[in-house]
Design a protein around this motif. Structure first.
Motif, PDB file in Angstrom:
ATOM      1  N   GLU A 138      44.530  50.958  41.377  1.00 26.72           N
ATOM      2  CA  GLU A 138      45.190  52.261  41.442  1.00 26.72           C
ATOM      3  C   GLU A 138      46.586  52.179  42.060  1.00 26.72           C
ATOM      4  OE1 GLU A 138      42.497  54.807  43.498  1.00 26.72           O
ATOM      5  OE2 GLU A 138      41.102  54.961  41.818  1.00 26.72           O
ATOM      6  N   ILE A 139      46.781  51.252  42.988  1.00 31.09           N
ATOM      7  CA  ILE A 139      48.129  51.063  43.528  1.00 31.09           C
ATOM      8  C   ILE A 139      48.626  49.680  43.122  1.00 31.09           C
ATOM      9  CG2 ILE A 139      47.798  52.659  45.444  1.00 31.09           C
ATOM     10  CD1 ILE A 139      47.380  50.306  47.302  1.00 31.09           C
ATOM     11  N   ALA A 140      49.917  49.544  42.952  1.00 25.95           N
ATOM     12  CA  ALA A 140      50.495  48.308  42.417  1.00 25.95           C
ATOM     13  C   ALA A 140      50.358  47.153  43.419  1.00 25.95           C
ATOM     14  CB  ALA A 140      51.956  48.532  42.072  1.00 25.95           C
ATOM     15  N   PRO A 141      49.790  46.023  42.993  1.00 29.31           N
ATOM     16  CA  PRO A 141      49.686  44.857  43.874  1.00 29.31           C
ATOM     17  C   PRO A 141      50.997  44.069  43.887  1.00 29.31           C
ATOM     18  CG  PRO A 141      48.646  44.380  41.772  1.00 29.31           C
ATOM     19  CD  PRO A 141      49.124  45.810  41.693  1.00 29.31           C
ATOM     20  N   PRO A 142      51.156  43.157  44.840  1.00 35.90           N
ATOM     21  CA  PRO A 142      52.378  42.349  44.906  1.00 35.90           C
ATOM     22  C   PRO A 142      52.574  41.450  43.686  1.00 35.90           C
ATOM     23  CG  PRO A 142      51.109  42.183  46.935  1.00 35.90           C
ATOM     24  CD  PRO A 142      50.257  42.879  45.940  1.00 35.90           C
ATOM     25  N   GLU A 143      51.472  41.080  43.022  1.00 35.77           N
ATOM     26  CA  GLU A 143      51.529  40.305  41.790  1.00 35.77           C
ATOM     27  C   GLU A 143      50.282  40.617  40.967  1.00 35.77           C
ATOM     28  OE1 GLU A 143      50.411  35.944  42.378  1.00 35.77           O
ATOM     29  OE2 GLU A 143      51.175  36.485  44.371  1.00 35.77           O
ATOM     30  N   LYS A 144      50.265  40.168  39.729  1.00 36.40           N
ATOM     31  CA  LYS A 144      49.136  40.476  38.848  1.00 36.40           C
ATOM     32  C   LYS A 144      47.826  39.927  39.412  1.00 36.40           C
ATOM     33  CE  LYS A 144      51.446  40.792  34.335  1.00 36.40           C
ATOM     34  NZ  LYS A 144      51.543  40.213  32.975  1.00 36.40           N
ATOM     35  N   ILE A 145      46.770  40.719  39.246  1.00 34.34           N
ATOM     36  CA  ILE A 145      45.429  40.269  39.632  1.00 34.34           C
ATOM     37  C   ILE A 145      44.750  39.723  38.377  1.00 34.34           C
ATOM     38  CG2 ILE A 145      43.197  40.901  40.617  1.00 34.34           C
ATOM     39  CD1 ILE A 145      44.588  43.177  42.087  1.00 34.34           C
ATOM     40  N   ILE A 146      44.568  38.413  38.335  1.00 39.03           N
ATOM     41  CA  ILE A 146      44.001  37.746  37.166  1.00 39.03           C
ATOM     42  C   ILE A 146      42.640  37.168  37.524  1.00 39.03           C
ATOM     43  CG2 ILE A 146      44.334  35.956  35.430  1.00 39.03           C
ATOM     44  CD1 ILE A 146      46.419  38.190  35.316  1.00 39.03           C
ATOM     45  N   ILE A 147      41.641  37.492  36.716  1.00 38.50           N
ATOM     46  CA  ILE A 147      40.300  36.906  36.854  1.00 38.50           C
ATOM     47  C   ILE A 147      40.211  35.739  35.880  1.00 38.50           C
ATOM     48  CG2 ILE A 147      37.811  37.310  36.753  1.00 38.50           C
ATOM     49  CD1 ILE A 147      38.926  39.194  38.714  1.00 38.50           C
ATOM     50  N   GLY A 148      39.957  34.537  36.375  1.00 37.58           N
ATOM     51  CA  GLY A 148      39.827  33.364  35.517  1.00 37.58           C
ATOM     52  C   GLY A 148      38.630  33.469  34.592  1.00 37.58           C
ATOM     53  N   LYS A 149      38.631  32.672  33.537  1.00 41.15           N
ATOM     54  CA  LYS A 149      37.561  32.755  32.539  1.00 41.15           C
ATOM     55  C   LYS A 149      36.192  32.387  33.120  1.00 41.15           C
ATOM     56  CE  LYS A 149      38.392  28.141  30.554  1.00 41.15           C
ATOM     57  NZ  LYS A 149      38.724  27.408  29.315  1.00 41.15           N
ATOM     58  N   VAL A 150      36.170  31.553  34.158  1.00 43.98           N
ATOM     59  CA  VAL A 150      34.889  31.176  34.779  1.00 43.98           C
ATOM     60  C   VAL A 150      34.233  32.386  35.435  1.00 43.98           C
ATOM     61  CG1 VAL A 150      33.820  29.777  36.593  1.00 43.98           C
ATOM     62  CG2 VAL A 150      35.581  28.782  35.118  1.00 43.98           C
ATOM     63  N   LYS A 151      35.042  33.252  36.032  1.00 43.08           N
ATOM     64  CA  LYS A 151      34.509  34.416  36.746  1.00 43.08           C
ATOM     65  C   LYS A 151      34.488  35.685  35.898  1.00 43.08           C
ATOM     66  CE  LYS A 151      35.363  33.544  41.642  1.00 43.08           C
ATOM     67  NZ  LYS A 151      35.953  34.126  42.857  1.00 43.08           N
ATOM     68  N   ALA A 152      35.069  35.648  34.711  1.00 44.51           N
ATOM     69  CA  ALA A 152      35.268  36.875  33.928  1.00 44.51           C
ATOM     70  C   ALA A 152      33.955  37.602  33.640  1.00 44.51           C
ATOM     71  CB  ALA A 152      35.997  36.553  32.628  1.00 44.51           C
ATOM     72  N   GLN A 153      32.927  36.862  33.189  1.00 46.24           N
ATOM     73  CA  GLN A 153      31.656  37.508  32.859  1.00 46.24           C
ATOM     74  C   GLN A 153      30.964  38.058  34.104  1.00 46.24           C
ATOM     75  OE1 GLN A 153      32.209  38.021  29.413  1.00 46.24           O
ATOM     76  NE2 GLN A 153      30.008  38.224  29.712  1.00 46.24           N
ATOM     77  N   SER A 154      31.026  37.300  35.202  1.00 47.24           N
ATOM     78  CA  SER A 154      30.429  37.781  36.457  1.00 47.24           C
ATOM     79  C   SER A 154      31.105  39.061  36.916  1.00 47.24           C
ATOM     80  CB  SER A 154      30.561  36.708  37.548  1.00 47.24           C
ATOM     81  OG  SER A 154      29.854  35.555  37.208  1.00 47.24           O
ATOM     82  N   PHE A 155      32.430  39.114  36.752  1.00 48.27           N
ATOM     83  CA  PHE A 155      33.175  40.301  37.156  1.00 48.27           C
ATOM     84  C   PHE A 155      32.771  41.519  36.330  1.00 48.27           C
ATOM     85  CE2 PHE A 155      36.911  43.048  36.449  1.00 48.27           C
ATOM     86  CZ  PHE A 155      37.062  43.542  37.738  1.00 48.27           C
ATOM     87  N   LEU A 156      32.661  41.340  35.011  1.00 51.08           N
ATOM     88  CA  LEU A 156      32.302  42.466  34.143  1.00 51.08           C
ATOM     89  C   LEU A 156      30.886  42.965  34.454  1.00 51.08           C
ATOM     90  CD1 LEU A 156      33.864  41.295  30.752  1.00 51.08           C
ATOM     91  CD2 LEU A 156      34.748  43.027  32.323  1.00 51.08           C
ATOM     92  N   LYS A 157      29.969  42.037  34.729  1.00 54.03           N
ATOM     93  CA  LYS A 157      28.611  42.442  35.108  1.00 54.03           C
ATOM     94  C   LYS A 157      28.624  43.193  36.430  1.00 54.03           C
ATOM     95  CE  LYS A 157      26.088  38.777  32.688  1.00 54.03           C
ATOM     96  NZ  LYS A 157      25.245  37.556  32.852  1.00 54.03           N
ATOM     97  N   TRP A 158      29.432  42.711  37.366  1.00 52.15           N
ATOM     98  CA  TRP A 158      29.566  43.355  38.678  1.00 52.15           C
ATOM     99  C   TRP A 158      30.097  44.786  38.513  1.00 52.15           C
ATOM    100  CZ3 TRP A 158      34.288  44.653  41.215  1.00 52.15           C
ATOM    101  CH2 TRP A 158      34.152  45.036  42.555  1.00 52.15           C
TER     102      TRP A 158
END
Length: 253
Positions: A230-250
């Motif tokens: 919701e607020i702009a971070p200092p740089e892009k927040i990127i989820i690596g492909k290893v964690k991507a599925q875990s993040f979406l499930k979370w």
């Protein structure tokens, strides 16, 4: 004896494997697993090993999640840098631990302890009860507030107000509403253990994000995800492909 190692630091896992086989050449390493997700999948799809060595903090969460998801009678020896209350919990329930960096002499004592209690541990239903009790005891009392030392003030910040945490070099900042940010004295690893994983996700080395402040998720190249808070971070927040599925499930939970 078939053993599995759950450890996300490859060098540490290899050194543990070397020491185990040096101590007893009858030990077979059934698998070396580097994440919570991989360990759950392996334990569900394979016969139980006789013994498990497990790190506590893995790249996609804490290893306690593995043993809540998969019921196993295999004794677990945790490899940990956790504080003393965790160690006391292990000792009171006859579940061993190794403090990192693991030394061969300490590892040998753990194997001797396992050999002494092997029949009792595997045959007794109390082992599973003891493991569950240890996991409950080791659940941290997650922080509800953080005290921030800012200029000449000590400011209590509600954890629920944190949008994300950002680490850059040795500096760690918490970002709250109204574009405010405060430095904290904790490392991002310490904060990860203090915060409820149902609410906060370790996106990468630099960011921990609050579920309630995720505004948008976009596909990024090479199967990564780009998270827009919701607020702009200092740089892009990127989820690596290893964690991507875990993040979406979370996010869905």
């Amino acid at each position: 004896m078939k053993v599995i190692i759950i450890e996300d630091e490859i060098k540490t896992a290899r050194e543990l494997e070397r020491m185990l086989q040096n101590l007893d050449d009858a030990i077979q390493i059934g698998a070396t697993l580097t994440s919570v997700a991989a360990a759950i999948a392996w334990l569900k799809g394979n016969p139980a090993p006789e013994l498990i060595f497990s790190d506590i903090q893995l790249g996609d969460g804490l290893s306690f999640e593995i043993f809540r998801e998969v019921k196993t009678e295999a004794p677990v020896i945790f490899c940990t840098a956790f504080d003393e209350y965790a160690i006391r919990a292990f000792e009171s329930n006859s579940i061993d631990y190794l403090l990192k960096p693991v030394e061969e002499e300490t590892l040998a004592r753990s194997l001797e302890k396992y050999a002494r209690f092997k029949e009792h541990l595997i045959a007794s239903a109390t082992y599973t009860q003891n493991l569950n009790r240890v996991l409950n005891q080791m659940d941290p009392a997650y922080k509800q507030n953080l005290l921030v030392h800012y200029r000449d003030q000590i400011i209590p910040v509600k954890v629920s107000d944190i949008h994300f945490i950002y680490a850059s070099g040795r500096s760690v900042q918490i970002y709250v509403g109204n574009d405010k940010s405060y430095p904290v004295q904790y490392t991002i690893e310490q904060l990860e253990l203090m915060l409820n994983p149902a609410q906060f996700f370790r996106a990468n080395r630099q960011f921990i994000i609050n579920r309630n402040t995720v505004q948008n998720i976009e596909h990024y190249f090479n199967r990564k995800l780009y998270v827009v808070p919701e607020i702009a971070p200092p740089e892009k927040i990127i989820i690596g492909k290893v964690k991507a599925q875990s993040f979406l499930k979370w996010i869905e939970q």
